[in-house]
Design a protein around this motif. Structure first.
Motif, mmCIF file in Angstrom:
data_model
loop_
_atom_site.group_PDB
_atom_site.id
_atom_site.type_symbol
_atom_site.label_atom_id
_atom_site.label_comp_id
_atom_site.label_asym_id
_atom_site.label_seq_id
_atom_site.Cartn_x
_atom_site.Cartn_y
_atom_site.Cartn_z
ATOM 1 N N VAL A 14 46.020 106.241 -25.078
ATOM 2 C CA VAL A 14 46.888 105.107 -25.375
ATOM 3 C C VAL A 14 46.049 103.842 -25.503
ATOM 4 N N LYS A 15 46.339 103.050 -26.552
ATOM 5 C CA LYS A 15 45.642 101.781 -26.775
ATOM 6 C C LYS A 15 46.672 100.665 -26.874
ATOM 7 N N LEU A 16 46.303 99.529 -26.320
ATOM 8 C CA LEU A 16 47.147 98.346 -26.362
ATOM 9 C C LEU A 16 46.341 97.216 -26.967
ATOM 10 N N ASP A 17 46.912 96.552 -27.976
ATOM 11 C CA ASP A 17 46.280 95.351 -28.507
ATOM 12 C C ASP A 17 47.339 94.259 -28.582
ATOM 13 N N ALA A 18 47.041 93.166 -29.231
ATOM 14 C CA ALA A 18 47.962 92.024 -29.267
ATOM 15 C C ALA A 18 49.272 92.345 -29.989
ATOM 16 N N ASP A 19 49.277 93.324 -30.880
ATOM 17 C CA ASP A 19 50.454 93.610 -31.686
ATOM 18 C C ASP A 19 51.160 94.922 -31.357
ATOM 19 N N TYR A 20 50.407 95.954 -30.940
ATOM 20 C CA TYR A 20 50.986 97.286 -30.802
ATOM 21 C C TYR A 20 50.522 98.019 -29.555
ATOM 22 N N LEU A 21 51.409 98.863 -29.036
ATOM 23 C CA LEU A 21 51.073 99.911 -28.081
ATOM 24 C C LEU A 21 51.051 101.173 -28.931
ATOM 25 N N ARG A 22 49.891 101.817 -29.016
ATOM 26 C CA ARG A 22 49.758 102.996 -29.882
ATOM 27 C C ARG A 22 49.228 104.160 -29.067
ATOM 28 N N TYR A 23 49.677 105.385 -29.435
ATOM 29 C CA TYR A 23 49.094 106.546 -28.776
ATOM 30 C C TYR A 23 48.586 107.551 -29.789
ATOM 31 N N PHE A 24 47.528 108.272 -29.351
ATOM 32 C CA PHE A 24 46.739 109.159 -30.192
ATOM 33 C C PHE A 24 46.581 110.510 -29.490
ATOM 34 N N ASP A 25 46.180 111.527 -30.258
ATOM 35 C CA ASP A 25 45.875 112.820 -29.643
ATOM 36 C C ASP A 25 44.655 112.719 -28.736
ATOM 37 N N SER A 26 43.637 111.952 -29.176
ATOM 38 C CA SER A 26 42.429 111.791 -28.363
ATOM 39 C C SER A 26 41.820 110.422 -28.634
ATOM 40 N N GLU A 27 40.850 110.050 -27.809
ATOM 41 C CA GLU A 27 40.223 108.741 -27.972
ATOM 42 C C GLU A 27 39.373 108.666 -29.234
ATOM 43 N N LYS A 28 39.090 109.784 -29.877
ATOM 44 C CA LYS A 28 38.285 109.791 -31.097
ATOM 45 C C LYS A 28 39.119 109.542 -32.349
ATOM 46 N N ASP A 29 40.445 109.686 -32.247
ATOM 47 C CA ASP A 29 41.313 109.498 -33.413
ATOM 48 C C ASP A 29 41.351 108.033 -33.837
ATOM 49 N N THR A 30 41.417 107.818 -35.141
ATOM 50 C CA THR A 30 41.521 106.474 -35.691
ATOM 51 C C THR A 30 42.975 106.105 -35.956
ATOM 52 N N TYR A 31 43.776 107.096 -36.347
ATOM 53 C CA TYR A 31 45.165 106.833 -36.716
ATOM 54 C C TYR A 31 46.109 107.391 -35.660
ATOM 55 N N SER A 32 47.027 106.557 -35.239
ATOM 56 C CA SER A 32 47.926 106.893 -34.138
ATOM 57 C C SER A 32 48.991 107.912 -34.519
ATOM 58 N N LYS A 33 49.582 108.503 -33.500
ATOM 59 C CA LYS A 33 50.739 109.381 -33.669
ATOM 60 C C LYS A 33 52.026 108.558 -33.614
ATOM 61 N N ARG A 34 51.952 107.396 -32.963
ATOM 62 C CA ARG A 34 53.125 106.539 -32.819
ATOM 63 C C ARG A 34 52.639 105.134 -32.526
ATOM 64 N N LEU A 35 53.345 104.140 -33.067
ATOM 65 C CA LEU A 35 53.040 102.752 -32.733
ATOM 66 C C LEU A 35 54.325 102.029 -32.366
ATOM 67 N N ILE A 36 54.226 101.256 -31.297
ATOM 68 C CA ILE A 36 55.366 100.507 -30.770
ATOM 69 C C ILE A 36 54.985 99.031 -30.811
ATOM 70 N N PRO A 37 55.652 98.225 -31.631
ATOM 71 C CA PRO A 37 55.309 96.804 -31.667
ATOM 72 C C PRO A 37 55.570 96.140 -30.316
ATOM 73 N N ILE A 38 54.630 95.337 -29.868
ATOM 74 C CA ILE A 38 54.787 94.612 -28.604
ATOM 75 C C ILE A 38 56.045 93.754 -28.666
ATOM 76 N N SER A 39 56.312 93.184 -29.832
ATOM 77 C CA SER A 39 57.480 92.304 -29.979
ATOM 78 C C SER A 39 58.802 93.034 -29.767
ATOM 79 N N SER A 40 58.797 94.374 -29.844
ATOM 80 C CA SER A 40 60.041 95.125 -29.667
ATOM 81 C C SER A 40 60.257 95.570 -28.215
#
Length: 173
Positions: A14-40
């Motif tokens: 799971v990665k958190l930045d200023a705009d999104y909470l995103r989760y991935f299969d592994s830390e090596k993945d570049t593209y997430s499986k799901r993204l949740i906007p922080i604003s939501s």
């Protein structure tokens, strides 16, 4: 937690930045499986041993950390960033909130088939990003799969109905 409200947890990076909470299969993945906007995010709370819930206006996400200390740190961090986001937002009328709930303005949107997915995805081009959603409802709820930054990608026509969107990390066909 896996779909269909089962109690089987799937390990995700799971990665958190200023705009999104995103989760991935592994830390090596570049593209997430799901993204949740922080604003939501409307609320984050503990729901028991190692578990916490991220609540949006349309959906709840349940996570389980490796231990209670990690869980507490995730909760605190998510609450802080969500509060910061809300406090920086200007006062809004009910009308502007309703208009905001749709999502960012799209330059182009529609359904596309993407290799590796059973069903067509709802794809939105907004500025220099291409967002992938499971369907129109997820787009309205602003809960996406991933986004592709076009400043690192290019598009090449493959045949009369297909094209490749090529990035340094993956080819989307």
């Amino acid at each position: 937690r896996s779909p269909a409200r089962s109690y089987i947890y799937q390990k995700r990076w799971v990665k958190l930045d200023a705009d999104y909470l995103r989760y991935f299969d592994s830390e090596k993945d570049t593209y997430s499986k799901r993204l949740i906007p922080i604003s939501s995010i409307s609320r984050v709370s503990s729901i028991g041993d190692q578990k916490f819930e991220v609540v949006t206006s349309n959906r709840n996400f349940v996570f389980r950390a490796e231990n209670d200390a990690d869980r507490n740190e995730w909760i605190w961090t998510l609450q802080q960033i969500a509060e910061e986001r809300k406090s920086k937002a200007p006062e809004r009328t009910l009308m502007s909130l309703a208009m905001d709930s749709a999502t960012e303005p799209a330059d182009k949107s529609g359904f596309l088939e993407l290799r590796g997915f059973k069903h067509k995805l709802f794809v939105v081009v907004a500025g220099d990003k291409v967002f992938l959603y499971k369907n129109v409802e997820d787009y309205r709820q602003r809960i996406g799969i991933t986004y592709i930054e076009m400043n690192v990608g290019n598009v090449k026509e493959v045949d009369r109905r297909g094209f490749d969107l090529t990035t340094p990390y993956r080819i989307f066909r």
